[in-house]
Write a protein that holds these residues in place. Sequence first.
Motif, PDB file in Angstrom:
ATOM      1  N   THR A  62      -6.329   9.398  71.974  1.00 57.32           N
ATOM      2  CA  THR A  62      -5.270  10.411  71.887  1.00 57.32           C
ATOM      3  C   THR A  62      -3.999   9.789  71.304  1.00 57.32           C
ATOM      4  O   THR A  62      -3.467   8.832  71.856  1.00 57.32           O
ATOM      5  CB  THR A  62      -4.962  11.009  73.274  1.00 57.32           C
ATOM      6  N   THR A  65       0.033  12.049  66.929  1.00 59.86           N
ATOM      7  CA  THR A  65      -0.315  13.070  65.928  1.00 59.86           C
ATOM      8  C   THR A  65      -1.109  14.202  66.575  1.00 59.86           C
ATOM      9  O   THR A  65      -0.870  15.380  66.291  1.00 59.86           O
ATOM     10  CB  THR A  65      -1.165  12.433  64.793  1.00 59.86           C
ATOM     11  N   ASP A  66      -2.032  13.850  67.460  1.00 63.69           N
ATOM     12  CA  ASP A  66      -2.824  14.884  68.148  1.00 63.69           C
ATOM     13  C   ASP A  66      -1.913  15.820  68.934  1.00 63.69           C
ATOM     14  O   ASP A  66      -2.203  16.998  69.096  1.00 63.69           O
ATOM     15  CB  ASP A  66      -3.815  14.252  69.142  1.00 63.69           C
ATOM     16  N   ARG A  70      -0.163  17.983  62.603  1.00 64.47           N
ATOM     17  CA  ARG A  70      -0.575  17.296  61.369  1.00 64.47           C
ATOM     18  C   ARG A  70      -0.658  18.292  60.221  1.00 64.47           C
ATOM     19  O   ARG A  70      -0.715  19.510  60.424  1.00 64.47           O
ATOM     20  CB  ARG A  70      -1.914  16.605  61.572  1.00 64.47           C
ATOM     21  N   GLY A  83       0.972  20.681  66.826  1.00 67.68           N
ATOM     22  CA  GLY A  83       0.082  20.227  67.886  1.00 67.68           C
ATOM     23  C   GLY A  83       0.482  20.877  69.210  1.00 67.68           C
ATOM     24  O   GLY A  83       1.513  21.564  69.284  1.00 67.68           O
TER      25      GLY A  83
END
Length: 259
Positions: A62, A65-66, A70, A83
Amino acid sequence: MNNQAPYYHPIGKEIEVFEHSYKNKLPFLLKGPTGTGKSRFIEFMAHKLEKKLITISCHEETSSTDLIGRYIIKGAETIWLDGPLTTAVKEGAIIYLDEIAEARPDVIVAIHSLTDHRRELFIDKLGEIVKAHKDFMLVASFNPGYQRGFKELKPSTRQRFVATSFAYPIAEIEAEILVNETEIAISIAKKLVNIATKIRNLTELGLTETVSTRLLVDAAKLIHSGLPKRLSVQVAVVEPLSDDLEVVEALKDLCDLMI
Ligand code: ADP
Protein backbone atom coordinates in the motif's frame (compact mmCIF):
# COMPACT_ATOMS: atom_id res chain seq x y z
CA MET A 1 -26.31 4.30 3.72
CA ASN A 2 -27.44 1.10 5.37
CA ASN A 3 -29.87 2.03 8.13
CA GLN A 4 -29.32 -0.99 10.32
CA ALA A 5 -26.76 -0.13 12.99
CA PRO A 6 -23.86 -2.59 13.12
CA TYR A 7 -23.93 -4.54 16.37
CA TYR A 8 -21.20 -3.38 18.72
CA HIS A 9 -20.94 -4.10 22.42
CA PRO A 10 -18.89 -1.43 24.22
CA ILE A 11 -15.94 -2.68 26.24
CA GLY A 12 -15.02 0.52 28.06
CA LYS A 13 -15.38 4.24 27.36
CA GLU A 14 -14.38 4.00 23.70
CA ILE A 15 -17.68 5.35 22.32
CA GLU A 16 -17.52 8.49 24.42
CA VAL A 17 -13.82 8.97 23.66
CA PHE A 18 -14.46 8.61 19.95
CA GLU A 19 -17.38 11.05 19.95
CA HIS A 20 -15.28 13.72 21.59
CA SER A 21 -12.35 13.02 19.31
CA TYR A 22 -14.67 13.35 16.34
CA LYS A 23 -16.05 16.63 17.66
CA ASN A 24 -12.50 17.93 17.84
CA LYS A 25 -11.44 16.18 14.64
CA LEU A 26 -8.51 14.52 16.37
CA PRO A 27 -6.96 11.61 14.48
CA PHE A 28 -7.79 8.35 16.21
CA LEU A 29 -5.72 5.20 16.63
CA LEU A 30 -7.26 1.84 17.54
CA LYS A 31 -4.59 -0.37 19.06
CA GLY A 32 -4.93 -4.07 19.69
CA PRO A 33 -4.62 -7.60 18.38
CA THR A 34 -6.57 -8.84 15.41
CA GLY A 35 -10.20 -9.83 15.92
CA THR A 36 -10.87 -7.64 18.94
CA GLY A 37 -13.65 -5.58 17.37
CA LYS A 38 -11.69 -2.60 16.03
CA SER A 39 -13.26 -2.65 12.58
CA ARG A 40 -16.70 -3.34 13.99
CA PHE A 41 -16.28 -0.40 16.37
CA ILE A 42 -15.43 2.05 13.61
CA GLU A 43 -18.35 0.80 11.48
CA PHE A 44 -20.61 1.32 14.46
CA MET A 45 -19.26 4.82 15.15
CA ALA A 46 -19.55 5.93 11.51
CA HIS A 47 -23.16 4.79 11.53
CA LYS A 48 -23.86 6.50 14.85
CA LEU A 49 -22.34 9.77 13.64
CA GLU A 50 -24.05 9.37 10.24
CA LYS A 51 -20.81 9.66 8.36
CA LYS A 52 -19.59 7.79 5.33
CA LEU A 53 -16.81 5.34 6.17
CA ILE A 54 -14.03 4.51 3.73
CA THR A 55 -11.91 1.54 4.84
CA ILE A 56 -8.49 0.70 3.44
CA SER A 57 -6.85 -2.56 4.49
CA CYS A 58 -3.17 -1.68 4.40
CA HIS A 59 -0.56 -4.22 3.33
CA GLU A 60 3.11 -3.96 2.48
CA GLU A 61 2.42 -2.75 -1.06
CA THR A 62 0.00 0.00 0.00
CA SER A 63 1.54 3.27 -1.16
CA SER A 64 0.61 6.93 -0.94
CA THR A 65 -0.40 6.76 -4.62
CA ASP A 66 -2.99 4.10 -3.77
CA LEU A 67 -4.47 6.46 -1.20
CA ILE A 68 -4.09 9.82 -2.90
CA GLY A 69 -4.77 8.99 -6.54
CA ARG A 70 -3.18 8.47 -9.91
CA TYR A 71 -3.41 9.31 -13.58
CA ILE A 72 -5.05 6.61 -15.65
CA ILE A 73 -5.25 6.25 -19.40
CA LYS A 74 -8.76 6.20 -20.76
CA GLY A 75 -8.93 5.88 -24.54
CA ALA A 76 -6.78 8.69 -25.91
CA GLU A 77 -6.96 10.67 -22.70
CA THR A 78 -5.03 10.68 -19.46
CA ILE A 79 -7.34 11.46 -16.57
CA TRP A 80 -6.75 11.97 -12.89
CA LEU A 81 -8.53 9.63 -10.48
CA ASP A 82 -8.81 10.58 -6.80
CA GLY A 83 -7.75 7.85 -4.41
CA PRO A 84 -9.84 6.95 -1.34
CA LEU A 85 -7.99 9.32 0.99
CA THR A 86 -8.49 12.28 -1.35
CA THR A 87 -12.17 11.37 -1.70
CA ALA A 88 -12.58 11.22 2.07
CA VAL A 89 -10.75 14.53 2.54
CA LYS A 90 -12.95 16.27 -0.06
CA GLU A 91 -16.28 14.69 0.92
CA GLY A 92 -15.84 14.79 4.68
CA ALA A 93 -15.87 11.03 5.23
CA ILE A 94 -14.16 9.03 7.94
CA ILE A 95 -11.16 7.17 6.50
CA TYR A 96 -10.08 4.02 8.31
CA LEU A 97 -6.54 2.86 7.56
CA ASP A 98 -6.64 -0.66 8.92
CA GLU A 99 -3.19 -1.98 9.96
CA ILE A 100 -1.46 1.27 9.08
CA ALA A 101 1.98 -0.01 10.14
CA GLU A 102 1.84 -2.51 7.28
CA ALA A 103 1.76 0.23 4.64
CA ARG A 104 4.80 1.70 2.93
CA PRO A 105 6.53 4.58 4.73
CA ASP A 106 5.34 7.13 2.17
CA VAL A 107 1.79 6.60 3.47
CA ILE A 108 2.83 7.92 6.87
CA VAL A 109 4.48 10.92 5.20
CA ALA A 110 1.34 11.58 3.14
CA ILE A 111 -0.97 11.73 6.16
CA HIS A 112 1.27 14.00 8.25
CA SER A 113 -0.27 17.29 7.20
CA LEU A 114 -3.74 15.80 7.75
CA THR A 115 -2.99 14.84 11.33
CA ASP A 116 -2.05 18.28 12.62
CA HIS A 117 -3.62 21.74 12.68
CA ARG A 118 -3.16 22.10 8.92
CA ARG A 119 -5.70 19.41 8.05
CA GLU A 120 -4.63 19.45 4.44
CA LEU A 121 -3.54 16.92 1.88
CA PHE A 122 -0.71 17.58 -0.53
CA ILE A 123 -1.27 15.91 -3.88
CA ASP A 124 2.26 15.94 -5.24
CA LYS A 125 1.38 14.61 -8.69
CA LEU A 126 -0.99 17.57 -9.21
CA GLY A 127 1.00 20.09 -7.19
CA GLU A 128 -2.22 20.80 -5.28
CA ILE A 129 -3.08 21.23 -1.64
CA VAL A 130 -6.59 20.16 -0.61
CA LYS A 131 -8.03 21.49 2.64
CA ALA A 132 -9.94 18.81 4.49
CA HIS A 133 -13.74 19.07 4.66
CA LYS A 134 -14.87 19.97 8.20
CA ASP A 135 -16.31 16.48 8.72
CA PHE A 136 -13.20 14.59 7.61
CA MET A 137 -11.59 12.36 10.20
CA LEU A 138 -8.59 10.06 10.01
CA VAL A 139 -8.73 6.76 11.90
CA ALA A 140 -6.06 4.06 11.87
CA SER A 141 -5.55 0.70 13.51
CA PHE A 142 -2.35 -0.85 14.70
CA ASN A 143 -1.51 -4.24 16.18
CA PRO A 144 1.34 -3.59 18.65
CA GLY A 145 2.35 -7.21 19.35
CA TYR A 146 2.41 -8.34 15.77
CA GLN A 147 5.73 -9.16 14.05
CA ARG A 148 7.72 -8.54 17.23
CA GLY A 149 8.51 -4.91 16.80
CA PHE A 150 9.41 -5.26 13.14
CA LYS A 151 6.68 -2.98 11.95
CA GLU A 152 6.36 -0.50 14.73
CA LEU A 153 4.77 2.89 14.44
CA LYS A 154 7.31 5.60 15.17
CA PRO A 155 6.64 7.62 18.34
CA SER A 156 6.50 10.79 16.22
CA THR A 157 3.63 9.22 14.24
CA ARG A 158 1.85 7.72 17.24
CA GLN A 159 1.82 11.06 19.01
CA ARG A 160 -0.34 12.49 16.26
CA PHE A 161 -3.26 10.31 17.36
CA VAL A 162 -5.62 9.92 20.27
CA ALA A 163 -5.30 6.20 21.03
CA THR A 164 -7.52 3.55 22.55
CA SER A 165 -6.55 -0.03 23.33
CA PHE A 166 -8.76 -2.91 22.30
CA ALA A 167 -8.40 -6.21 24.09
CA TYR A 168 -10.56 -9.26 24.69
CA PRO A 169 -13.77 -8.39 26.53
CA ILE A 170 -14.51 -9.82 29.96
CA ALA A 171 -16.09 -13.29 29.81
CA GLU A 172 -19.74 -12.23 30.26
CA ILE A 173 -19.54 -9.63 27.53
CA GLU A 174 -17.70 -11.93 25.16
CA ALA A 175 -20.36 -14.62 25.64
CA GLU A 176 -23.06 -12.00 25.01
CA ILE A 177 -21.30 -10.98 21.79
CA LEU A 178 -21.29 -14.60 20.61
CA VAL A 179 -25.00 -14.96 21.33
CA ASN A 180 -25.81 -11.71 19.55
CA GLU A 181 -23.66 -12.45 16.54
CA THR A 182 -24.70 -16.06 16.00
CA GLU A 183 -27.86 -16.81 18.05
CA ILE A 184 -26.01 -19.66 19.68
CA ALA A 185 -27.24 -20.87 23.12
CA ILE A 186 -25.68 -18.99 26.02
CA SER A 187 -24.48 -22.27 27.57
CA ILE A 188 -22.37 -23.04 24.48
CA ALA A 189 -21.20 -19.43 24.23
CA LYS A 190 -19.91 -19.64 27.79
CA LYS A 191 -18.02 -22.84 27.01
CA LEU A 192 -16.37 -21.24 23.99
CA VAL A 193 -15.33 -18.26 26.09
CA ASN A 194 -13.89 -20.60 28.73
CA ILE A 195 -11.82 -22.31 26.07
CA ALA A 196 -10.55 -18.93 24.85
CA THR A 197 -9.68 -17.79 28.36
CA LYS A 198 -7.77 -20.99 28.98
CA ILE A 199 -5.78 -20.76 25.74
CA ARG A 200 -5.10 -17.03 26.26
CA ASN A 201 -3.44 -17.93 29.57
CA LEU A 202 -1.23 -20.61 28.02
CA THR A 203 1.69 -18.31 27.32
CA GLU A 204 4.14 -21.25 27.22
CA LEU A 205 2.73 -22.33 23.84
CA GLY A 206 4.44 -19.35 22.25
CA LEU A 207 1.54 -18.54 19.91
CA THR A 208 2.12 -15.39 17.84
CA GLU A 209 -1.52 -14.45 18.21
CA THR A 210 -4.01 -16.02 20.58
CA VAL A 211 -7.75 -16.77 20.35
CA SER A 212 -9.60 -13.67 19.22
CA THR A 213 -13.28 -12.93 19.57
CA ARG A 214 -13.42 -13.37 15.80
CA LEU A 215 -12.31 -17.01 16.06
CA LEU A 216 -14.96 -17.65 18.70
CA VAL A 217 -17.61 -16.04 16.53
CA ASP A 218 -16.56 -18.31 13.66
CA ALA A 219 -16.73 -21.41 15.89
CA ALA A 220 -20.14 -20.34 17.18
CA LYS A 221 -21.40 -19.86 13.61
CA LEU A 222 -20.30 -23.36 12.61
CA ILE A 223 -21.92 -24.88 15.69
CA HIS A 224 -25.10 -22.93 15.10
CA SER A 225 -25.28 -24.16 11.53
CA GLY A 226 -25.06 -27.78 12.70
CA LEU A 227 -21.38 -28.80 12.54
CA PRO A 228 -20.41 -30.94 15.57
CA LYS A 229 -19.07 -28.81 18.42
CA ARG A 230 -15.64 -30.39 18.73
CA LEU A 231 -15.01 -30.25 15.01
CA SER A 232 -16.16 -26.63 14.91
CA VAL A 233 -13.72 -25.64 17.64
CA GLN A 234 -10.94 -27.59 15.99
CA VAL A 235 -11.29 -25.91 12.61
CA ALA A 236 -12.30 -22.42 13.74
CA VAL A 237 -10.14 -22.02 16.84
CA VAL A 238 -7.29 -24.55 17.06
CA GLU A 239 -6.11 -24.94 13.47
CA PRO A 240 -5.92 -21.20 12.69
CA LEU A 241 -3.73 -20.64 15.76
CA SER A 242 -0.77 -22.89 15.01
CA ASP A 243 0.85 -25.15 12.43
CA ASP A 244 2.97 -26.93 15.03
CA LEU A 245 1.54 -30.46 15.17
CA GLU A 246 2.29 -30.92 18.86
CA VAL A 247 0.69 -27.62 19.77
CA VAL A 248 -2.36 -28.41 17.63
CA GLU A 249 -2.74 -31.84 19.27
CA ALA A 250 -2.40 -30.38 22.76
CA LEU A 251 -4.95 -27.67 22.04
CA LYS A 252 -7.34 -30.15 20.45
CA ASP A 253 -7.23 -32.38 23.53
CA LEU A 254 -7.81 -29.42 25.79
CA CYS A 255 -10.76 -28.15 23.76
CA ASP A 256 -12.34 -31.60 23.46
CA LEU A 257 -12.42 -31.75 27.24
CA MET A 258 -13.99 -28.35 27.53
CA ILE A 259 -16.84 -28.51 25.01
P1 ADP B 1 -10.45 -6.33 14.25
O1 ADP B 1 -10.82 -5.21 13.34
O2 ADP B 1 -9.99 -5.88 15.60
O3 ADP B 1 -9.50 -7.32 13.63
P2 ADP B 1 -13.25 -7.09 13.96
O4 ADP B 1 -13.87 -5.78 14.26
O5 ADP B 1 -13.23 -7.55 12.56
O6 ADP B 1 -11.76 -7.17 14.57
O7 ADP B 1 -13.95 -8.18 14.92
C1 ADP B 1 -14.05 -9.52 14.56
C2 ADP B 1 -15.41 -10.03 14.91
O8 ADP B 1 -15.52 -10.15 16.33
C3 ADP B 1 -16.54 -9.11 14.50
O9 ADP B 1 -16.96 -9.42 13.20
C4 ADP B 1 -17.60 -9.39 15.52
O10 ADP B 1 -18.31 -10.56 15.15
C5 ADP B 1 -16.81 -9.76 16.76
N1 ADP B 1 -16.62 -8.71 17.78
C6 ADP B 1 -15.46 -8.46 18.45
N2 ADP B 1 -15.63 -7.53 19.39
C7 ADP B 1 -16.93 -7.14 19.31
C8 ADP B 1 -17.74 -6.19 20.05
N3 ADP B 1 -17.21 -5.46 21.04
N4 ADP B 1 -19.03 -6.09 19.72
C9 ADP B 1 -19.56 -6.85 18.72
N5 ADP B 1 -18.86 -7.75 18.01
C10 ADP B 1 -17.57 -7.90 18.30
